[in-house]
Design a protein around this motif. Structure first.
Motif, short mmCIF file in Angstrom:
data_model
loop_
_atom_site.label_atom_id
_atom_site.label_comp_id
_atom_site.label_asym_id
_atom_site.label_seq_id
_atom_site.Cartn_x
_atom_site.Cartn_y
_atom_site.Cartn_z
N TRP A 168 0.82 -1.21 0.00
CA TRP A 168 0.00 0.00 0.00
C TRP A 168 0.85 1.26 0.00
O TRP A 168 0.50 2.24 -0.66
N ARG A 190 1.77 2.52 -3.23
CA ARG A 190 0.63 3.11 -3.92
C ARG A 190 0.20 4.42 -3.25
O ARG A 190 -0.95 4.84 -3.35
N LEU A 193 -13.82 -1.18 -6.38
CA LEU A 193 -13.02 -0.47 -7.39
C LEU A 193 -11.86 -1.34 -7.87
O LEU A 193 -10.92 -1.57 -7.11
N ALA A 221 -13.76 -0.35 1.35
CA ALA A 221 -13.37 -0.34 -0.06
C ALA A 221 -12.84 -1.71 -0.45
O ALA A 221 -11.79 -2.13 0.03
N GLU A 275 -10.97 -3.57 -2.92
CA GLU A 275 -10.04 -3.23 -3.99
C GLU A 275 -9.31 -4.47 -4.51
O GLU A 275 -8.16 -4.38 -4.97
N ARG A 285 -7.90 -4.08 -7.99
CA ARG A 285 -7.13 -2.87 -8.25
C ARG A 285 -6.00 -3.10 -9.24
O ARG A 285 -5.76 -2.28 -10.14
N TYR A 312 -5.76 5.95 -10.46
CA TYR A 312 -6.59 5.15 -9.55
C TYR A 312 -6.76 5.94 -8.26
O TYR A 312 -5.78 6.32 -7.62
N SER A 326 -8.32 5.72 -4.53
CA SER A 326 -8.88 4.90 -3.46
C SER A 326 -9.65 5.79 -2.51
O SER A 326 -9.24 6.93 -2.25
N ASP A 373 -7.56 7.50 -0.09
CA ASP A 373 -6.86 8.73 -0.46
C ASP A 373 -7.66 9.95 -0.03
O ASP A 373 -7.09 11.01 0.24
N THR A 428 -11.71 4.80 6.24
CA THR A 428 -11.76 3.80 5.17
C THR A 428 -11.00 2.54 5.54
O THR A 428 -9.80 2.59 5.86
N ILE A 472 -9.77 -0.94 3.78
CA ILE A 472 -9.57 -1.56 2.47
C ILE A 472 -9.46 -3.07 2.66
O ILE A 472 -8.75 -3.54 3.56
N THR A 480 -8.53 -6.63 0.38
CA THR A 480 -8.01 -7.13 -0.89
C THR A 480 -7.45 -8.53 -0.65
O THR A 480 -7.54 -9.07 0.44
#
Length: 416
Positions: free
Chosen positions: A69, A72, A162, A192, A194, A197, A207, A209, A212, A218, A220, A222
């Motif tokens: 992460w 990113r 997303l 979220a 993802e 992604r 992209y 998120s 962000d 939030t 996340i 994945t």
């Protein structure tokens, strides 16, 4: 509550194949690719690790996921990472930790609504903007929330996907921004999803998120089941916010994890730790996967579009969401099709084409929308799937060309 629709259609497709029929497997969202050798080597190397380990996950995995992460532009500490046996149980733990009713995009992945209901809460479906799936339409979101609270509903969270499953589209940054602003205004936790992604087709596309925009609220989720085709390994990671709310949610999620799965498989965690360091061979492998998914998903969307269906060009993953509403009168007169379920049953029973109706994803029962997954077209053997992954022209491979030709035959017979 029935078995998950995606798993049920996979069983139906398997039964058709075992009866000797040629099947178009467009129902199940499995990545459909072989496992990279470096990951099987890592799994073998750590096969002797049989201790439970930390509930949050082994330190190597949490550090690697934090690095994933951070690369990113989401600065992440290992303490913010929770590992689980797949992103699905992590999602369930997050929903349980937050509590209350949950805003879901309409349409959205079948398990979101089912998990909310299993927790004794109620999903609040808010339609998405066509072509911008996975995020509730901000223009409608406030009205839906105001009405829900007026009638006494306790709405505490909102899910975004997303890129999106089922539509295969990626919401525009301004839509994500507006939805996050509303979440902050109404004090909603954002979850979220993802997991797709790294399968956004256009590598140059920005992209955004939700983390962000609204980092303090939030979560996340994945995993590696889509980008690296490790669905059967059952490993996922969640990132909780670096905030007081995040600390509270982390403790709740770890309590839930400790009572449900204790800890993920230790050997798989070590293999996942290697994957999340993103070595060059795995970056190349994902890039090849992304190219294959894009080529086949867009080709299938083109065939539906040529047949007269309304369908958005997919942006990522391996899904599309065609709407056969232009043929509503014809389908009812010729085939007695009145609902999406009627249409999907007709396709499976008469044509051996496995798809799912939009009603499984929260759309109305009369909608003639279908969730089409394209990743099972790559081949029935590892050799075929490997050839598809390496081919510069996968649509010319005999088994993929045969599937596309069969799809054309079915759509022509269905609509003429």
């Amino acid at each position: 509550m029935p078995v998950s629709a995606t798993l049920a259609v996979n069983e139906a497709i398997r039964a058709k194949r075992e009866s000797g029929k040629y099947v178009l497997p467009l129902g199940f969202g499995e990545a459909g690719l072989p496992v990279h050798r470096s990951l099987t080597d890592r799994l073998s190397r750590y096969a002797g690790r049989n201790g439970y380990g930390s509930v949050a996950g082994v330190p190597q995995l949490r550090e690697a996921a934090a690095g994933y992460w951070s690369r990113r532009d989401l600065r992440t500490e290992p303490s913010q990472v929770i590992a689980g046996p797949g992103s699905k149980p992590l999602l369930y733990a997050a929903l349980m930790a937050v509590g209350g009713d949950v805003v879901l995009p309409q349409p959205s992945w079948v398990s979101y609504g089912a998990q909310v209901e299993m927790l004794g809460a109620t999903p609040l479906y808010v339609p998405t903007i066509p072509g911008d799936g996975g995020v509730p339409d901000p223009q409608r979101l406030k009205d839906y929330l105001d009405h829900a609270r007026t009638i006494g509903r306790d709405v505490r969270a909102m899910v975004m996907t997303l890129p999106d499953n089922p539509t295969g589209t990626l919401a525009a940054p301004e839509i994500i921004h507006r939805a996050c602003d509303i979440a902050r205004e109404y004090d909603l936790v954002i979850i979220a999803d993802e997991i797709y992604r790294d399968l956004v087709f256009d590598a140059g596309r920005a992209y955004v998120s939700p983390a962000d925009i609204a980092p303090e609220r939030t979560i996340i989720t994945t995993g590696l089941s889509k980008s690296l085709a490790l669905g059967g390994w059952r490993i996922g990671v969640a990132r909780v916010p670096d905030s007081a709310l995040g600390d509270e949610l982390r403790e709740r999620m770890l309590t839930i994890a400790s009572e449900i799965w204790s800890s993920p498989s230790a050997p798989v965690q070590h293999a996942a730790a290697y994957a999340y360091t993103e070595p060059a061979e795995l970056r190349d492998h994902i890039a090849d996967s992304r190219r294959l998914h894009a080529t086949v998903a867009r080709a299938v969307a083109g065939h539906f579009g040529a047949a007269g269906a309304e369908v958005a060009v997919p942006d990522g993953g391996f899904y599309l969401y065609p709407d056969l509403a232009p043929y509503r009168s014809h389908l009812e007169a010729k085939w007695s099709v009145k609902t999406g379920a009627d249409l999907s049953e007709l396709l499976l029973d008469r044509y051996a084409v496995g798809v799912l109706p939009g009603s499984a994803f929260g759309d109305g029962i009369k909608e003639l929308k279908l969730r089409v997954a394209t990743s099972q077209l790559y081949g029935q053997t590892d050799a075929q799937r490997e050839a598809a992954l390496r081919s510069a022209y996968p649509l010319m491979l005999p088994w993929i060309a045969k599937a596309l030709d069969r799809l054309d035959e079915v759509l022509k017979d269905l609509t003429r």
